[in-house]
Structure formats: C-alpha cells, structure tokens
Design a protein around this motif. Structure first.
Motif, PDB file in Angstrom:
ATOM      1  N   THR A   1       0.330   2.488  -2.736  1.00  0.00           N
ATOM      2  CA  THR A   1       1.010   1.783  -1.642  1.00  0.00           C
ATOM      3  C   THR A   1       0.012   1.172  -0.673  1.00  0.00           C
ATOM      4  OG1 THR A   1       2.870   3.329  -1.815  1.00  0.00           O
ATOM      5  CG2 THR A   1       2.699   2.048   0.214  1.00  0.00           C
TER       6      THR A   1
ATOM      7  N   THR B   1       6.302  -2.460  -1.769  1.00  0.00           N
ATOM      8  CA  THR B   1       5.235  -3.034  -2.595  1.00  0.00           C
ATOM      9  C   THR B   1       5.777  -4.123  -3.509  1.00  0.00           C
ATOM     10  OG1 THR B   1       5.471  -1.401  -4.390  1.00  0.00           O
ATOM     11  CG2 THR B   1       3.948  -0.854  -2.586  1.00  0.00           C
TER      12      THR B   1
ATOM     13  N   HIS C   1      -1.509  -2.027  -2.148  1.00  0.00           N
ATOM     14  CA  HIS C   1      -0.640  -3.193  -2.258  1.00  0.00           C
ATOM     15  C   HIS C   1      -0.133  -3.705  -0.911  1.00  0.00           C
ATOM     16  CE1 HIS C   1      -0.147  -3.833  -6.611  1.00  0.00           C
ATOM     17  NE2 HIS C   1      -0.481  -2.551  -6.700  1.00  0.00           N
ATOM     18  N   LEU C   2      -0.184  -2.881   0.116  1.00  0.00           N
ATOM     19  CA  LEU C   2       0.284  -3.330   1.432  1.00  0.00           C
ATOM     20  C   LEU C   2      -0.862  -3.548   2.416  1.00  0.00           C
ATOM     21  CD1 LEU C   2       3.493  -1.135   1.889  1.00  0.00           C
ATOM     22  CD2 LEU C   2       3.296  -3.467   0.990  1.00  0.00           C
TER      23      LEU C   2
ATOM     24  N   CYS D   1       5.450  -9.831  -1.271  1.00  0.00           N
ATOM     25  CA  CYS D   1       4.792  -9.670  -2.569  1.00  0.00           C
ATOM     26  C   CYS D   1       4.877 -10.974  -3.340  1.00  0.00           C
ATOM     27  CB  CYS D   1       5.448  -8.536  -3.352  1.00  0.00           C
ATOM     28  SG  CYS D   1       4.761  -8.283  -4.999  1.00  0.00           S
TER      29      CYS D   1
ATOM     30  N   VAL E   1       4.193  -6.165 -10.091  1.00  0.00           N
ATOM     31  CA  VAL E   1       4.013  -4.859  -9.448  1.00  0.00           C
ATOM     32  C   VAL E   1       5.000  -3.845 -10.000  1.00  0.00           C
ATOM     33  CG1 VAL E   1       3.898  -3.637  -7.240  1.00  0.00           C
ATOM     34  CG2 VAL E   1       3.137  -6.010  -7.383  1.00  0.00           C
TER      35      VAL E   1
END
Length: 217
Positions: free
Chosen positions: A10, A63, A13-14, A69, A75
């Motif tokens: 997490t 995510t 991806h963030l 995204c 993902v």
C-alpha cells in the motif's frame, strides 16, 4: 497472513498521493473497520482471519481507485498474485478483491453490490472517513487538487444517477456535501458504523451551516 507485506504494498502504490486517499487514509480505514467488527461481535464469535481480511482490504482499497491509479487492472493483477503468497486462501483472496473492486460510492450509484461481511465493514469505514472533521478536510483537499470552487450559488447540487455523471458534472466542494456526504449515514451496513456516522454527520452539518451563515453576511 502477512499484513506487514500488505502495508508495504500500500505504501508503495500510494506514495506521493495528495488528495486525501493516501496511505494514512488506508491505515485509518483498516483500523476503524477492524475495530467496528470487534465491537459488533461477541468475543466468542470473533474470527482472527476475518480481521486480517478486513485490515488487508482496508489498506488496499485505494491502490486500485480510478481517481488516483493510472492502471487499476494492472494493480488488481498484482494483488491477485500477492495475496496467496501472504497466506490467504482462495475464498479469502476473493473476498478482498471483490470488496475493493465493488465498495466505492461511484460503483454503487446505479447498482448496489452486496459485499461479504468483511467488505461491509471496510466500506463503512471508508465512508466514515468522508464524514466528520477528517471528512471535511479531505473534501476540501480533493476539491482544491481538482480545481473545484469552494462554493458558487449559481452551481446547484445535482441528484447523482450514474457513475459518469458523478465523475464529470460541475461541482463545488460545498455541493459535494449535499450530493453525497449527507447521504452516507443512511447507506451504512453495520450497527457500529450507523451510530458513528450519525455523530460525524451532525458535526458536518453544523460546519456547513456555519459556512453558509458566514457566506451570506
């Protein structure tokens, strides 16, 4: 079940996210969802694996959010490959993946998806994050990032009827309270969430009431 690996995924991806959908939002959702699950279940009926599913979905849900995204499908595939490696069986992985792909407000405007019990707590926690003091802060952060006006009396709130309309109509941050946020308390799934949503919504209504009084001097 390796929750630490979910947390690391997490964070990766963030990283750099600045619209209120960052890692700390995911962390709050994970903690709040699991806390509400424990509050609603007697000790004898608590399931430690269910808590792990709830926490994982809470961390992962944004995510794959289309708002932040660039390639949600990519993902999703990464998560599909990750979860079995972390000790989740096929059904548990399905619960997590189904929840994070069907829990959003926009996904449920035209069709209401019935989530597994774990997903209901995650969905409720995510919606609670849109209410109260944190909800107010996130609303204005998101609106500012996307160039929305704070308020314009010439732009009227709309009734939301579709995903595309929700994403593309002209809105102000104050209108967002009327179009979405004030309705969330009625959409909660679980007992603990309903009670907390009412408290946070009352706080938010007082804020908007004060805002309009100051605007209309």
């Amino acid at each position: 079940m390796n929750i630490d690996a979910v947390i690391d995924f997490t964070k990766k991806h963030l990283e750099g996210e600045k619209t209120g959908h960052d890692f700390y939002h995911g962390e709050r959702v994970a903690k709040l969802a699991s806390k509400m699950y424990l509050a609603d279940h007697e000790h004898a009926h608590r399931d430690s694996r269910e808590v792990a599913i709830i926490k994982s979905a809470g961390y992962l849900h944004d995510t794959i959010d289309e708002k932040i995204c660039a390639d949600p499908a990519k993902v999703v595939k990464e998560i599909e490959e990750l979860l079995p490696q972390l000790g989740f069986n096929d059904l548990e992985a399905w619960d997590i993946l189904y929840t994070i792909q069907h829990m959003s407000f926009s996904a449920n405007i035209e069709h209401h998806y019935h989530l597994p019990l774990s997903g209901q707590y995650v969905q409720d926690a995510d919606r609670l994050e849109s209410l109260g003091a944190i909800g107010i802060a996130r609303a204005f952060t998101y609106g500012g990032k996307h160039g929305n006006k704070i308020y314009d009396p010439k732009i009227k709130p709309e009734k939301l009827v579709s995903h595309d309309q929700y994403r593309n109509h002209e809105e102000t941050t104050i209108n967002h309270f009327y179009e979405k946020l004030f309705s969330l308390a009625d959409l909660m799934n679980t007992p603990a969430a309903k009670k907390e949503a009412e408290r946070r919504t009352a706080y938010m209504r007082n804020f908007v009431r004060e805002f309009m009084q100051e605007w209309n001097i």
